[in-house]
Structures are given as structure tokens and as C-alpha cells.
Design an enzyme around this catalytic site. Structure first.
Site, mmCIF file in Angstrom:
data_model
loop_
_atom_site.group_PDB
_atom_site.id
_atom_site.type_symbol
_atom_site.label_atom_id
_atom_site.label_comp_id
_atom_site.label_asym_id
_atom_site.label_seq_id
_atom_site.Cartn_x
_atom_site.Cartn_y
_atom_site.Cartn_z
ATOM 1 N N SER A 123 -7.660 4.744 -6.483
ATOM 2 C CA SER A 123 -7.279 3.345 -6.695
ATOM 3 C C SER A 123 -8.299 2.680 -7.605
ATOM 4 O O SER A 123 -9.490 2.570 -7.257
ATOM 5 C CB SER A 123 -7.234 2.598 -5.359
ATOM 6 N N MET A 151 -2.027 -7.603 -7.509
ATOM 7 C CA MET A 151 -2.010 -8.643 -6.457
ATOM 8 C C MET A 151 -1.825 -10.006 -7.104
ATOM 9 O O MET A 151 -2.469 -10.301 -8.113
ATOM 10 C CB MET A 151 -3.337 -8.653 -5.706
ATOM 11 N N MET A 195 1.076 1.575 4.643
ATOM 12 C CA MET A 195 -0.250 0.971 4.512
ATOM 13 C C MET A 195 -1.080 1.266 5.761
ATOM 14 O O MET A 195 -0.598 1.127 6.890
ATOM 15 C CB MET A 195 -0.144 -0.552 4.339
HETATM 16 C C1 DX5 Z 1 -5.576 -2.526 -0.627
HETATM 17 C C2 DX5 Z 1 -5.098 -1.647 -1.727
HETATM 18 C C3 DX5 Z 1 -5.708 -0.320 -1.750
HETATM 19 C C4 DX5 Z 1 -7.207 -0.304 -1.954
HETATM 20 C C5 DX5 Z 1 -7.708 0.874 -1.186
HETATM 21 O O1 DX5 Z 1 -4.723 -3.596 -0.510
HETATM 22 O O2 DX5 Z 1 -3.697 -1.454 -1.637
HETATM 23 O O3 DX5 Z 1 -5.085 0.513 -2.710
HETATM 24 O O4 DX5 Z 1 -7.610 -0.196 -3.275
HETATM 25 O O5 DX5 Z 1 -9.082 0.858 -1.231
HETATM 26 P P1 DX5 Z 1 -9.953 1.712 -0.230
HETATM 27 O O6 DX5 Z 1 -9.631 3.144 -0.467
HETATM 28 O O7 DX5 Z 1 -11.349 1.348 -0.608
HETATM 29 O O8 DX5 Z 1 -9.595 1.275 1.159
#
Ligand code: DX5
Ligand code: ZN
Length: 226
Positions: free
Chosen positions: A9, A41, A144
Site C-alpha cells: 500500500s 480517501m 477490511m
Molecule cells: C487503510 C488502508 C490500508 C492501509 C494499510 O484504510 O485501506 O490500505 O494503507 O496500512 P497498514 O498495512 O499499515 O495497516
């Protein structure tokens, strides 16, 4: 059998040096990183703002020779609105939140019309049953494992029953988990049936990216072979 996909990500990348930071991960991955996870976002669906289509457009142009798959996680209140801009920016897959879609069929149709794969995401509070009516039209379902909005949060293992239900029903579907995943807990998600592992902090901030990528990849391979 499903593929093992390590999906860094870019939310955890150095935004001032985005392409270089992605290249660092791709090089360390040595061919095993073929996807990038793009967290969009809007400050409304989630309490944070990241970046939008213009940033993706710059990145896809700069990394064109790498032939990557851009998995776009749309944390936006109006998923219909961003289909065209994301397709034009080079998005490969458009993963919208079921909670945000007034008319999921309209979003699915528009994403397909624009030549992208369809992903459907559910937040931790959304029951897995809600996504099942749409699953046969999706290329991927995202479960999620944190509340969407921020990187660096703690993985929620209690989301695994949703992954199990989906894997049992759809043996060939890409099942993605996103949030808090790393070397220490990837086995939990892979064992439940996830094959697409989003990893922000654990990959971009890893002291040894090559090893982290291998551990994530091998975990899915090991469990999906069973
Ligand atoms: C959170 C995002 C994730 C985030 C994950 O809302 O959807 O994709 O980047 O980050 P880590 O792996 O650091 O939890
Ligand atoms: Zn995400």
C-alpha cells in the site's frame, strides 16, 4: 488454485518521492511485487484525505515499464463519481465500498464499461452476507481488517470468519485483506483463505523488504496449496 499476491500500500510510501520509493519496493521484491495498492480517501467516507487520480496518473506514467496492476481502494462516499477519472489515471481494478454504494449494480457496470476489474470492499462492521449477492460479479472481495482511513493500525483477527465463508463459497475468487498485516500475522489471514495481502507499514517501513515480501508471499502459497 488462487495466486499469492503481495500488494504494497503506497499510503506508507514517501509521498515527496513516490515513484522512487515504489521502485525501491519493486526492486527488493525481485519480480514478486506485481500489484500496488492505491488508497484513495475523500475525507468524507473516512476521516482522512490521501490523494486522488492526478497522483495515480503521474505514478502510472512514471512506472509504465514495470507493467504493474494498480489495485485502487476507493474510500469515497460517491463511488460512481470516480470511475472515469481513475480509469483515465491508469487504474487496473476499482474496489468500491459496498457501504458507500447506493446502487452497487450501477457501480459494477460502470467499472466494467471503463475496462477495469471490479473489487468490492466491506468494513469491519459490515456482515459478509451483504456482499454475497454481488460476489459473482466481482473479480475480488476486500475484507477490511481495520477501520478504513489510516495506515499503521492493529489487525483485527475477528474478521477471519468472513474470509473463511467467502473462501469456502468461492474457491477461485481473489480475496483481499487490508489493514495491520505483516510477517507476524499473515499466516492467520492466509490460513483463513486470503490470497491478496495488502501491506503498507510492514513493507514500506521494513528493514529488510526482500524478506518481508517473501514471507508474505510464501505464507499464502503454503496455505492455498492445502
Ligand atoms: C487503510 C488502508 C490500508 C492501509 C494499510 O484504510 O485501506 O490500505 O494503507 O496500512 P497498514 O498495512 O499499515 O495497516
Ligand atoms: Zn486499502
Amino acid at each position: 488454485m488462487v495466486c499469492s499476491i503481495v500488494n504494497p500500500s503506497i499510503l506508507s510510501a514517501d509521498f515527496a518521492d513516490l515513484a522512487c520509493d515504489c521502485q525501491r519496493i519493486l526492486d527488493a521484491g525481485n519480480g514478486d511485487v506485481k500489484w500496488l495498492h492505491i488508497d484513495i480517501m475523500d475525507g468524507h467516507f473516512v476521516p482522512n484525505i490521501s490523494f486522488g487520480p492526478p497522483v495515480l496518473s503521474c505514478l502510472t506514467k512514471k512506472l509504465a515499464d514495470r507493467k504493474l496492476f494498480y489495485d485502487c481502494h476507493m474510500m469515497v462516499s460517491n463511488p460512481l463519481q470516480w470511475v472515469e477519472p481513475m480509469a483515465e489515471a491508469g487504474g487496473s481494478q476499482y474496489t468500491f465500498h459496498l457501504e458507500a454504494a447506493k446502487d452497487p449494480q450501477a457501480v459494477i457496470d460502470k467499472v466494467k464499461q471503463h475496462g477495469m476489474k471490479v473489487g468490492i470492499a466491506i468494513k469491519p462492521g459490515t456482515p459478509v452476507e451483504d456482499v454475497i449477492p454481488w460476489a459473482n460479479q466481482a473479480d475480488m472481495i476486500l475484507v477490511m481488517t481495520v477501520e478504513p482511513g489510516f495506515g499503521g493500525q492493529k489487525f483485527m483477527p475477528d474478521m477471519m470468519p468472513k474470509v473463511r465463508v467467502l473462501r469456502q463459497k468461492y474457491p477461485e475468487l481473489n480475496l483481499e485483506v487490508d489493514g495491520g498485516l505483516g510477517e507476524g500475522n499473515v499466516d492467520v489471514a492466509a490460513e483463513a483463505g486470503a490470497n491478496v495481502i495488502v501491506a503498507g507499514t510492514s513493507v514500506f517501513k521494513s528493514p529488510d523488504v526482500a524478506t518481508t515480501v517473501q514471507v508474505l508471499k510464501n505464507s499464502v502459497e503454503k496455505h492455498s496449496a492445502k
